[in-house]
Write an enzyme that holds these catalytic residues in place. Structure first.
Site, PDB file in Angstrom:
ATOM      1  N   LEU A 290       9.758  -9.079   2.710  1.00 62.63           N
ATOM      2  CA  LEU A 290      10.522  -8.951   3.958  1.00 62.63           C
ATOM      3  C   LEU A 290      10.273  -7.604   4.628  1.00 62.63           C
ATOM      4  O   LEU A 290      10.643  -7.388   5.776  1.00 62.63           O
ATOM      5  CB  LEU A 290      12.027  -9.107   3.690  1.00 62.63           C
TER       6      LEU A 290
ATOM      7  N   LYS B 210      18.330  -8.852  -9.719  1.00 61.81           N
ATOM      8  CA  LYS B 210      17.559  -8.343 -10.863  1.00 61.81           C
ATOM      9  C   LYS B 210      18.510  -8.017 -12.013  1.00 61.81           C
ATOM     10  O   LYS B 210      18.225  -8.284 -13.175  1.00 61.81           O
ATOM     11  CB  LYS B 210      16.800  -7.068 -10.482  1.00 61.81           C
TER      12      LYS B 210
ATOM     13  N   LEU C 171      10.942  -7.600  -1.324  1.00 63.48           N
ATOM     14  CA  LEU C 171      10.158  -8.844  -1.428  1.00 63.48           C
ATOM     15  C   LEU C 171       9.015  -8.723  -0.420  1.00 63.48           C
ATOM     16  O   LEU C 171       8.400  -7.679  -0.296  1.00 63.48           O
ATOM     17  CB  LEU C 171      11.031 -10.082  -1.160  1.00 63.48           C
TER      18      LEU C 171
HETATM   19  N1  LIG Z   1       5.504 -12.740  -7.501  1.00 62.57           N
HETATM   20  C1  LIG Z   1       5.897 -11.555  -7.895  1.00 62.57           C
HETATM   21  O1  LIG Z   1       6.316 -11.341  -9.031  1.00 62.57           O
HETATM   22  C2  LIG Z   1       5.835 -10.409  -6.962  1.00 62.57           C
HETATM   23  C3  LIG Z   1       5.514 -10.569  -5.662  1.00 62.57           C
HETATM   24  N2  LIG Z   1       5.456  -9.486  -4.823  1.00 62.57           N
HETATM   25  C4  LIG Z   1       5.169  -9.765  -3.432  1.00 62.57           C
HETATM   26  O2  LIG Z   1       3.995  -9.079  -3.030  1.00 62.57           O
HETATM   27  C5  LIG Z   1       4.130  -8.648  -1.707  1.00 62.57           C
HETATM   28  C6  LIG Z   1       3.839  -7.167  -1.629  1.00 62.57           C
HETATM   29  O3  LIG Z   1       4.772  -6.429  -2.362  1.00 62.57           O
HETATM   30  P1  LIG Z   1       4.571  -4.886  -2.659  1.00 62.57           P
HETATM   31  O4  LIG Z   1       3.212  -4.662  -3.198  1.00 62.57           O
HETATM   32  O5  LIG Z   1       5.729  -4.459  -3.435  1.00 62.57           O
HETATM   33  O6  LIG Z   1       4.669  -4.298  -1.186  1.00 62.57           O
HETATM   34  P2  LIG Z   1       3.940  -3.058  -0.513  1.00 62.57           P
HETATM   35  O7  LIG Z   1       4.681  -2.798   0.721  1.00 62.57           O
HETATM   36  O8  LIG Z   1       3.781  -1.962  -1.481  1.00 62.57           O
HETATM   37  O9  LIG Z   1       2.502  -3.611  -0.163  1.00 62.57           O
HETATM   38  C7  LIG Z   1       2.274  -4.605   0.786  1.00 62.57           C
HETATM   39  C8  LIG Z   1       0.794  -4.752   0.980  1.00 62.57           C
HETATM   40  O10 LIG Z   1       0.539  -5.907   1.748  1.00 62.57           O
HETATM   41  C9  LIG Z   1      -0.370  -5.540   2.801  1.00 62.57           C
HETATM   42  N3  LIG Z   1      -0.174  -6.384   3.953  1.00 62.57           N
HETATM   43  C10 LIG Z   1       0.899  -6.513   4.743  1.00 62.57           C
HETATM   44  N4  LIG Z   1       0.625  -7.357   5.757  1.00 62.57           N
HETATM   45  C11 LIG Z   1      -0.661  -7.727   5.621  1.00 62.57           C
HETATM   46  C12 LIG Z   1      -1.531  -8.567   6.362  1.00 62.57           C
HETATM   47  N5  LIG Z   1      -1.140  -9.179   7.470  1.00 62.57           N
HETATM   48  N6  LIG Z   1      -2.785  -8.729   5.925  1.00 62.57           N
HETATM   49  C13 LIG Z   1      -3.202  -8.100   4.825  1.00 62.57           C
HETATM   50  N7  LIG Z   1      -2.415  -7.297   4.075  1.00 62.57           N
HETATM   51  C14 LIG Z   1      -1.172  -7.112   4.476  1.00 62.57           C
HETATM   52  C15 LIG Z   1      -0.011  -4.110   3.123  1.00 62.57           C
HETATM   53  O11 LIG Z   1      -1.081  -3.541   3.825  1.00 62.57           O
HETATM   54  P3  LIG Z   1      -1.069  -1.990   4.248  1.00 62.57           P
HETATM   55  O12 LIG Z   1      -1.380  -1.245   3.002  1.00 62.57           O
HETATM   56  O13 LIG Z   1      -2.163  -1.916   5.271  1.00 62.57           O
HETATM   57  O14 LIG Z   1       0.277  -1.702   4.803  1.00 62.57           O
HETATM   58  C16 LIG Z   1       0.181  -3.565   1.728  1.00 62.57           C
HETATM   59  O15 LIG Z   1      -1.037  -3.208   1.151  1.00 62.57           O
HETATM   60  C17 LIG Z   1       5.534  -9.042  -1.271  1.00 62.57           C
HETATM   61  O16 LIG Z   1       5.489 -10.267  -0.600  1.00 62.57           O
HETATM   62  C18 LIG Z   1       6.266  -9.228  -2.560  1.00 62.57           C
HETATM   63  O17 LIG Z   1       7.298 -10.190  -2.461  1.00 62.57           O
HETATM   64  C19 LIG Z   1       5.696  -8.225  -5.267  1.00 62.57           C
HETATM   65  C20 LIG Z   1       6.045  -8.006  -6.538  1.00 62.57           C
HETATM   66  C21 LIG Z   1       6.200  -9.091  -7.487  1.00 62.57           C
HETATM   67  C1  LIG Z   2       9.509 -10.578  -7.442  1.00 59.51           C
HETATM   68  C2  LIG Z   2       9.535  -9.273  -6.799  1.00 59.51           C
HETATM   69  O1  LIG Z   2       9.870  -8.292  -7.425  1.00 59.51           O
HETATM   70  C3  LIG Z   2       9.173  -9.165  -5.406  1.00 59.51           C
HETATM   71  O2  LIG Z   2       8.779 -10.144  -4.807  1.00 59.51           O
HETATM   72  O3  LIG Z   2       9.282  -8.041  -4.891  1.00 59.51           O
HETATM   73 MG   LIG Z   3      10.180  -6.558  -6.137  1.00 54.83          MG
END
Ligand SMILES: NC(=O)C1=CN([C@@H]2O[C@H](COP(=O)(O)OP(=O)(O)OC[C@H]3O[C@@H](n4cnc5c(N)ncnc54)[C@H](OP(=O)(O)O)[C@@H]3O)[C@@H](O)[C@H]2O)C=CC1
Ligand SMILES: CC(=O)C(=O)O
Ligand SMILES: [Mg+2]
Length: 759
Positions: free
Chosen positions: A85, A100, A83
Site C-alpha cells: 500500500l 503480526k 504491505l
Molecule cells: N509475501 C510476502 O511475504 C511479502 C510480500 N511483500 C510485498 O512486497 C512488496 C514490496 O515490499 P517491500 O520490499 O517491503 O517494499 P519497499 O518499499 O522496500 O520496496 C518496494 C519496491 O518495489 C518497487 N516498485 C514499486 N512500484 C514499482 C513498479 N511500478 N515497477 C517496478 N517496481 C516497483 C520499488 O521501486 P523503487 O526502488 O524504484 O522505489 C521498490 O524497489 C509489497 O507489495 C509487499 O506487500 C513484502 C514482504 C513480504
Molecule cells: C507479508 C508482509 O509482511 C508484507 O506484505 O509486507
Molecule cells: Mg511486511
C-alpha cells in the site's frame, strides 16, 4: 452492481467488521498472575515488586526471570512501506502490526507489543528502537521502506544485544527460498543454471536475491527491476544495495528481461505483470507474485499464459501462499528460547531447509482436517507448507535453536529433544500426556485392525500411526473405495505394503471367519446362515473374529454407529478366558491438566461390584499415562447423606474396595465439586483419605459420566483421549463418531501398547 462487485463490497465490510466488533482491534493484554486479594496486590505491586526490581538491578539478565521480557517481541513500523500500500503512515499501519502480533501469539506463543512510530528518519528511528532494549527479548522490524530499512536494521544490530530481524527482508527471503527450492525440484532445474528476474528492489527484493545467491544462484544470472526499469550499471541513481545487483546489460524493460527467464520474483506492487510477459518465460516457469494484498499477476492469468507454470502468491486464498508468516513466529520462538543474541545466516538457512522439507513429507493428521478437501501432497499446488501446519512450530523452532547453538550465538543452550517434545505438547495438546503411551507402543509391531477402514479419518490416522508407532495396520474396507479415498486425501499409503486390506465383500478367509463366529455363537441362537449374514455385513464382527483367531492383536471400531451396538459383538466374540468389559474410561485433557471420567459407556446403571471393578481398572489405566490415580466416587449423595440408588451403589463399591485394599487413593461418595476441591472436601468430611484433587471421577451411571465427559469437552474445551475399553486385555476399543484423526491415532497408540505394559 455485478455479482463480483457485490462480493467485493461485502468482503470489504466483513473485514472492517472483523476489526471493529465486538471490540475495536485484534489484541488485549492479560495478566498472568492472580490479583484477587490484598496479598496478591502487595506482591504484584508495592512493596513486593521492589524485590524483583532489586534482583534485576543487581543481575540484569534476571529480567528474563522476573518479567515477561524473555517472551516479548516488539513489532515496530514507521508505516513507510505497508504491505504493497506504500507510505500510508504509522497510524494506518497499526492493523498490520496488530495482525503480526496476533500471529506471533497464535502460532508460536510469543507475546508482542505493536509499536507504530511517527519517525521517517532512519537514524532517529534506529536510535529510538535501541533505547527500547530493556523491554524486549527481540525486535521485529516491519514495513519500513528501502533503503531506510537497511540503515535501521544495521544500526540496531550493531548496538543491541538482542535479535533484530526485519521481517520483510529476511522472513520473506526465507519463505521464498524454501518455495523456490521445492519449485526447482519439481521443474527439474538447478539454482546454478536458472535465470532470475526480480521486480521490486526494496526490502523484500534485495533480501530474497541475497538469499538465492547464498543458495547458489550466480549474480550474473539475476536481473533486478525497480520502478524505473532494469537496474543496470549505467544508472547513477542506485543505492548501494541496488548497485550490488546492477548488470552491464542493454535490457531495459520487464518484457525484455523476462525473455527465457526461469524464475520471476515479484515483490513490488499490484498488477505489474501480464500474461503476455509470463508467456515469454522459459518452459515450466516459476512465477512468484508476492506483492500484498494484490499480487503482480493473479494466478488464473498466469496459468492461462503458461499452463505448466509453478505459481505462488502472498495470499491465503490461492495455493502456495509464500508469506513470511511461515517463518517469523517460529524463527523468533527458537531464537528467544535459546537466548540468541542475534538471528544469523546459519539460523536463516536452517529455517529455509526446515520449511522446504516439511512440504515434502506427508501432511499431518491435523493439517488434513484443517484444510479439508485440499490436496496436500508435494507438487505444483503444494510447494510450501500451510500456515496452520502444526508441525511448523516444533520443526522450525528446533532447527533454528540448533543452528543458534552450533553457530555460537545461543546464551542458553537447550536439550533439543526435550525442547521438541515441549513444543509438540503446545501444538498437540495430547502429545505430552500421550508420550508414555507412544513410547510403550513404539516397536511392538502389534497388528491393529480398523473395522471402518474406508473412513478418511481412519486412513489419515493409519498414515500417522505407521510413522509414529511400530504397529501394523489392517483395514477392513472395499479395495476400490479405500484406494479412491487414499488418492483423494493425497496419502502415500500403499495397500499390501503399508497395510493389509480385508475386503468384507469377498475375502478368501470369509469361510473361516463365519465358521469361527458360528462355533462361538451356535449355542447362543446363531445359525450358520445368520453367522454368514453377520460376517458379510458387520465389519466390527469381522474385526473381532480376526482378533479372536490371532490374526490381529487389537481392533478399533466405532467411527459410525452406537457404542453399545459395537460392544455387543465384541462381547460375543472376545469376552472369554476371564476377559469382560469393565467400563469405559475417557481421558479429557484440559488447560489445567488431565482428568479421567468413568464409566462413560459400558454399564448403564452399574451395581456396586461393577463400580468397584471399574475403579480398579481405571486406576490401572491411569498409571499407564505415568500419573498417580486419585479416584473420587461422584454422586448426588455426599458422604452417606442420601438413601438414593446412586448413593447406595457408591457405598457398596466403597465397601468392596475397603476389603480389597487396592493400593490407590479413593474416596466417596461426594459431589463433583468436592472431588476437585480439597478445601471444600475437608470442610464437609474432615480427615478423608483422598489427598489433593481427584484426577479420576467415577460416576454411578453412564448418564452422569457421559454428561461430565461431554461438558468437559464442549464447555471446558477439553481434548478427549478415549473412550478406553477396560477389561478386554487391550484387544478392542470403541471410539465415538465425533472422533478426530488425532483421537484415532491416540487410540491406535493405546491399542499398540504391549500387553505387558498394559497390565
Ligand atoms: N509475501 C510476502 O511475504 C511479502 C510480500 N511483500 C510485498 O512486497 C512488496 C514490496 O515490499 P517491500 O520490499 O517491503 O517494499 P519497499 O518499499 O522496500 O520496496 C518496494 C519496491 O518495489 C518497487 N516498485 C514499486 N512500484 C514499482 C513498479 N511500478 N515497477 C517496478 N517496481 C516497483 C520499488 O521501486 P523503487 O526502488 O524504484 O522505489 C521498490 O524497489 C509489497 O507489495 C509487499 O506487500 C513484502 C514482504 C513480504
Ligand atoms: C507479508 C508482509 O509482511 C508484507 O506484505 O509486507
Ligand atoms: Mg511486511
Amino acid at each position: 452492481m455485478s455479482l463480483d462487485e457485490t462480493r467485493l463490497v461485502s468482503d470489504r465490510q466483513a473485514a472492517l467488521d472483523y476489526h471493529e466488533f465486538p471490540r475495536p482491534g485484534k489484541l488485549e493484554i492479560r495478566a498472568t498472575k492472580p490479583m484477587a486479594t490484598g496479598r496478591d496486590l502487595s506482591r504484584a505491586y508495592s512493596p513486593g515488586v521492589a524485590e524483583a526490581c532489586l534482583e534485576i538491578a543487581a543481575t540484569p539478565a534476571d529480567a528474563r526471570r522476573y518479567t515477561s521480557k524473555g517472551n516479548l517481541v516488539a513489532v515496530i513500523s514507521n508505516g513507510t512501506a505497508v504491505l504493497g500500500l506504500g507510505n500510508i503512515g504509522a497510524q494506518a499501519s497499526k492493523p498490520v502490526m496488530e495482525g503480526k502480533a496476533v500471529l506471533f501469539k497464535k502460532f508460536a506463543g510469543v507475546d508482542c507489543f505493536d509499536i507504530e512510530v511517527n519517525e521517517p528518519d532512519p537514524e532517529r528511528l534506529a536510535d529510538l528502537i535501541c533505547r527500547l532494549e530493556p523491554t524486549f527479548g527481540a525486535i521485529n522490524l516491519e514495513d519500513i521502506k528501502a533503503p531506510d530499512c537497511f540503515t535501521v536494521e544495521r544500526i540496531c544490530r550493531e548496538r543491541m544485544g538482542i535479535p533484530v530481524f526485519h521481517d520483510d527482508q529476511h522472513g520473506t527471503a526465507i519463505v521464498a527460498a524454501a518455495a523456490a527450492t521445492n519449485a526447482l525440484r519439481i521443474a527439474g532445474k538447478c539454482i546454478e543454471d536458472i535465470r532470475i528476474v526480480a521486480l521490486g528492489a526494496g526490502a523484500a527484493g534485495i533480501a530474497c536475491l541475497r538469499m538465492l545467491m547464498a543458495m547458489g544462484a550466480p549474480r550474473e544470472h539475476i536481473l533486478m527491476l525497480d520502478s524505473k526499469g532494469v537496474v543496470h550499471a549505467g544508472r547513477n541513481d542506485l543505492t548501494p544495495e541496488k548497485r550490488e545487483f546492477a548488470q552491464d546489460t542493454a535490457l531495459r524493460t520487464i518484457e525484455e528481461a523476462l525473455d527465457g527467464a526461469d524464475l520471476f520474483l515479484g515483490v513490488s506492487g499490484p498488477g505489474l505483470l501480464t500474461g503476455e510477459m509470463v508467456a515469454r518465460m522459459a518452459d515450466t516457469p516459476i512465477v512468484f507474485a508476492l506483492a500484498n494484498p494484490t499480487p503482480e499477476i493473479m494466478p488464473e492469468e498466469a496459468r492461462c499464459a503458461a499452463p505448466d507454470a509453478l505459481i505462488a502468491t502472498g495470499r491465503s486464498d490461492y495455493p502456495n501462499q509464500v508469506n513470511n508468516v511461515l517463518c517469523f513466529p517460529f524463527i523468533f520462538r527458537g531464537a528467544l528460547d535459546v537466548g540468541a543474541t542475534q538471528i544469523n545466516e546459519a539460523m536463516k538457512l536452517a529455517c529455509v531447509e526446515a520449511i522446504a522439507g516439511l512440504a515434502r513429507v506427508p501432511a499431518s493428521a491435523e493439517l488434513g482436517a484443517a484444510y479439508q478437501g485440499e490436496r496436500l501432497a508435494f507438487g505444483p499446488d503444494y510447494l510450501i507448507p500451510k500456515p496452520f501446519d502444526p508441525r511448523l512450530l516444533p520443526t522450525v523452532a528446533v532447527a533454528v535453536a540448533r543452528a543458534a547453538m552450533e553457530s555460537g550465538v545461543a546464551t542458553r543452550p537447550l536439550d533439543l529433544d526435550a525442547y521438541r517434545r515441549g513444543l509438540e505438547g503446545q501444538v498437540y495438546r495430547s502429545a505430552l500426556v500421550m508420550r508414555p503411551v507412544f513410547e510403550a507402543a513404539r516397536g511392538t509391531a502389534r497388528r491393529i485392525v480398523f473395522a471402518e477402514g474406508e473412513d478418511p479419518r481412519v486412513l489419515r490416522a493409519v498414515q500417522a500411526m505407521i510413522e509414529e508407532t511400530g504397529a501394523r495396520p489392517i483395514l477392513i474396507g472395499r479395495p476400490e473405495v479405500v484406494e479412491t479415498r487414499i488418492e483423494r486425501e493425497a496419502l502415500p499409503l500403499r495397500p499390501g505394503t503399508d497395510f493389509e486390506l480385508v475386503n468384507p465383500e469377498s475375502d478368501a478367509r470369509f469361510r473361516d471367519y463365519w465358521g469361527s463366529y458360528f462355533d462361538l455363537m451356535r449355542r447362543k441362537g446363531v445359525s450358520p446362515d445368520l453367522a454368514k449374514a453377520t460376517l458379510r455385513t458387520n465389519t466390527t464382527a469381522i474385526a473381532a473374529v480376526m482378533v479372536h483367531r490371532g490374526e490381529a492383536e487389537s481392533l478399533i471400531c466405532g467411527t459410525v454407529g452406537q457404542y453399545l451396538w459395537h460392544l455387543r459383538y465384541l462381547r460375543e466374540v472376545l469376552a472369554r478366558d476371564g476377559l469382560h468389559p469393565a467400563g469405559a474410561l475417557s481421558l479429557v485433557i484440559l488447560d489445567k491438566g488431565p482428568l479421567f471420567v468413568a464409566d462413560t459407556h459400558v454399564h448403564t446403571e452399574p451395581t456396586g461390584a461393577q463400580l468397584a471393578e471399574t475403579m480398579i481398572a481405571a486406576a490401572r489405566h491411569v498409571r499407564r499415562f505415568g500419573l498417580i490415580p486419585k479416584l473420587a466416587l461422584c454422586s448426588g449423595s455426599q458422604f452417606g447423606n442420601l438413601d438414593s440408588r446412586s448413593g447406595r451403589v457408591a457405598r457398596e463399591a466403597l465397601a468392596i474396595l475397603d476389603e480389597v485394599v487396592p493400593g490407590f487413593e479413593y474416596e466417596g461418595e461426594m459431589h463433583t465439586d468436592a472431588a476437585l476441591d480439597p478445601d471444600l472436601r475437608e470442610r464437609l468430611f474432615p480427615g478423608g483419605r483422598l489427598t489433593g484433587k481427584a484426577n479420576v471421577l467415577v460416576y454411578t451411571s453412564t448418564d452422569a459420566a457421559g454428561a461430565a465427559r461431554n461438558l468437559l469437552k464442549s464447555v471446558g474445551d477439553g481434548l478427549e483421549v478415549g473412550p478406553i475399553l477396560m477389561g478386554m486385555g487391550n484387544r478392542a476399543h470403541i471410539v465415538t463418531p465425533s472422533v478426530t484423526v488425532r483421537g484415532l491415532l491416540n487410540m491406535a497408540a493405546l491399542a499398540a501398547m504391549p500387553v505387558s505394559s498394559y497390565g
